[in-house]
Each structure stands twice: as structure tokens, then as C-alpha cells.
Motif scaffolding. Structure first.
Motif, PDB file in Angstrom:
ATOM      1  N   UNK A   1       0.869  -1.168   0.000  1.00  0.00           N
ATOM      2  CA  UNK A   1       0.000   0.000   0.000  1.00  0.00           C
ATOM      3  C   UNK A   1       0.908   1.221   0.000  1.00  0.00           C
ATOM      4  N   UNK A   2       0.589   2.219  -0.813  1.00  0.00           N
ATOM      5  CA  UNK A   2       1.459   3.403  -0.861  1.00  0.00           C
ATOM      6  C   UNK A   2       1.497   4.188   0.450  1.00  0.00           C
ATOM      7  N   UNK A   3       0.532   3.953   1.324  1.00  0.00           N
ATOM      8  CA  UNK A   3       0.489   4.684   2.596  1.00  0.00           C
ATOM      9  C   UNK A   3       1.009   3.859   3.771  1.00  0.00           C
ATOM     10  N   UNK A   4       1.622   2.707   3.493  1.00  0.00           N
ATOM     11  CA  UNK A   4       2.122   1.835   4.553  1.00  0.00           C
ATOM     12  C   UNK A   4       3.605   1.541   4.323  1.00  0.00           C
ATOM     13  N   UNK A   5       4.409   1.789   5.353  1.00  0.00           N
ATOM     14  CA  UNK A   5       5.826   1.420   5.351  1.00  0.00           C
ATOM     15  C   UNK A   5       5.990   0.242   6.294  1.00  0.00           C
ATOM     16  N   UNK A   6       6.519  -0.878   5.809  1.00  0.00           N
ATOM     17  CA  UNK A   6       6.791  -2.040   6.647  1.00  0.00           C
ATOM     18  C   UNK A   6       8.297  -2.138   6.836  1.00  0.00           C
ATOM     19  N   UNK A   7       8.722  -2.164   8.090  1.00  0.00           N
ATOM     20  CA  UNK A   7      10.134  -2.234   8.449  1.00  0.00           C
ATOM     21  C   UNK A   7      10.377  -3.593   9.092  1.00  0.00           C
ATOM     22  N   UNK A   8      11.323  -4.353   8.569  1.00  0.00           N
ATOM     23  CA  UNK A   8      11.631  -5.675   9.098  1.00  0.00           C
ATOM     24  C   UNK A   8      12.933  -5.653   9.874  1.00  0.00           C
ATOM     25  N   UNK A   9      12.981  -6.420  10.975  1.00  0.00           N
ATOM     26  CA  UNK A   9      14.231  -6.600  11.706  1.00  0.00           C
ATOM     27  C   UNK A   9      14.223  -7.987  12.335  1.00  0.00           C
ATOM     28  N   UNK A  10      15.413  -8.508  12.582  1.00  0.00           N
ATOM     29  CA  UNK A  10      15.550  -9.851  13.114  1.00  0.00           C
ATOM     30  C   UNK A  10      15.870  -9.920  14.591  1.00  0.00           C
ATOM     31  N   UNK A  11      16.015  -8.755  15.238  1.00  0.00           N
ATOM     32  CA  UNK A  11      16.309  -8.726  16.671  1.00  0.00           C
ATOM     33  C   UNK A  11      15.836  -7.399  17.252  1.00  0.00           C
ATOM     34  N   UNK A  12      15.763  -7.366  18.572  1.00  0.00           N
ATOM     35  CA  UNK A  12      15.340  -6.131  19.240  1.00  0.00           C
ATOM     36  C   UNK A  12      16.338  -5.006  18.989  1.00  0.00           C
ATOM     37  N   UNK A  13      17.607  -5.329  19.046  1.00  0.00           N
ATOM     38  CA  UNK A  13      18.653  -4.310  18.832  1.00  0.00           C
ATOM     39  C   UNK A  13      18.561  -3.727  17.416  1.00  0.00           C
ATOM     40  N   UNK A  14      18.407  -4.603  16.441  1.00  0.00           N
ATOM     41  CA  UNK A  14      18.270  -4.142  15.056  1.00  0.00           C
ATOM     42  C   UNK A  14      17.004  -3.308  14.882  1.00  0.00           C
ATOM     43  N   UNK A  15      15.935  -3.700  15.554  1.00  0.00           N
ATOM     44  CA  UNK A  15      14.680  -2.946  15.458  1.00  0.00           C
ATOM     45  C   UNK A  15      14.866  -1.514  15.944  1.00  0.00           C
ATOM     46  N   UNK A  16      15.552  -1.360  17.071  1.00  0.00           N
ATOM     47  CA  UNK A  16      15.783  -0.014  17.600  1.00  0.00           C
ATOM     48  C   UNK A  16      16.638   0.818  16.649  1.00  0.00           C
ATOM     49  N   UNK A  17      17.594   0.193  16.013  1.00  0.00           N
ATOM     50  CA  UNK A  17      18.445   0.906  15.063  1.00  0.00           C
ATOM     51  C   UNK A  17      17.663   1.301  13.809  1.00  0.00           C
ATOM     52  N   UNK A  18      16.737   0.466  13.384  1.00  0.00           N
ATOM     53  CA  UNK A  18      16.012   0.696  12.140  1.00  0.00           C
ATOM     54  C   UNK A  18      14.906   1.742  12.271  1.00  0.00           C
ATOM     55  N   UNK A  19      14.265   1.849  13.442  1.00  0.00           N
ATOM     56  CA  UNK A  19      13.143   2.779  13.546  1.00  0.00           C
ATOM     57  C   UNK A  19      13.579   4.218  13.711  1.00  0.00           C
ATOM     58  N   UNK A  20      14.748   4.437  14.262  1.00  0.00           N
ATOM     59  CA  UNK A  20      15.213   5.807  14.439  1.00  0.00           C
ATOM     60  C   UNK A  20      14.467   6.511  15.555  1.00  0.00           C
ATOM     61  N   UNK A  21      14.399   7.830  15.491  1.00  0.00           N
ATOM     62  CA  UNK A  21      13.807   8.588  16.587  1.00  0.00           C
ATOM     63  C   UNK A  21      12.274   8.515  16.664  1.00  0.00           C
TER      64      UNK A  21
END
Length: 65
Positions: free
Chosen positions: A26-46
């Protein structure tokens, strides 16, 4: 204009939920994938995502902190 929705998927690369989330095209949805909690925090940013989907079978307890 509608704001973009950000979905964070924290799951192993082979988790079935990744396949389901990848179908969210969907053009209005961004899906961000990560394989660990640490990576998730790095990927989402502020800015926090609107929805977080966590694979409870990930190793370690860091994912729920």
C-alpha cells in the motif's frame, strides 16, 4: 492527505509473519523488518512506528523490553 503508517515487524527471517507482512503493499504503509530487538531499535530511528508485530519465538528476552 493521509499520514503514512509505519509497521515494525520483529521476527526471524523464516517466520511466517514476514511473508504476511510483505504482502502489505500500500502506498500509505511502510513495513520495516528486523531480526532482533537491537536491530529494530536501530532501524526505527527517533520516531516510533504505529504498529509493532513481535515474533514471540525470537531467542532472548530483549525483544520484549
Amino acid at each position: 492527505m493521509m499520514e503514512r503508517v509505519r509497521i515494525l515487524v520483529v521476527a526471524t527471517p523464516t517466520a511466517p509473519v514476514r511473508g504476511l507482512a510483505a504482502r502489505l503493499r500500500d502506498p500509505d504503509v511502510d513495513v520495516i523488518f528486523s531480526g532482533s530487538a537491537r536491530e529494530a531499535l536501530e532501524r526505527v530511528g527517533p520516531s516510533m512506528p504505529d504498529v509493532i508485530i513481535i515474533d514471540g519465538s525470537l531467542p532472548g528476552r530483549d525483544v520484549f523490553r
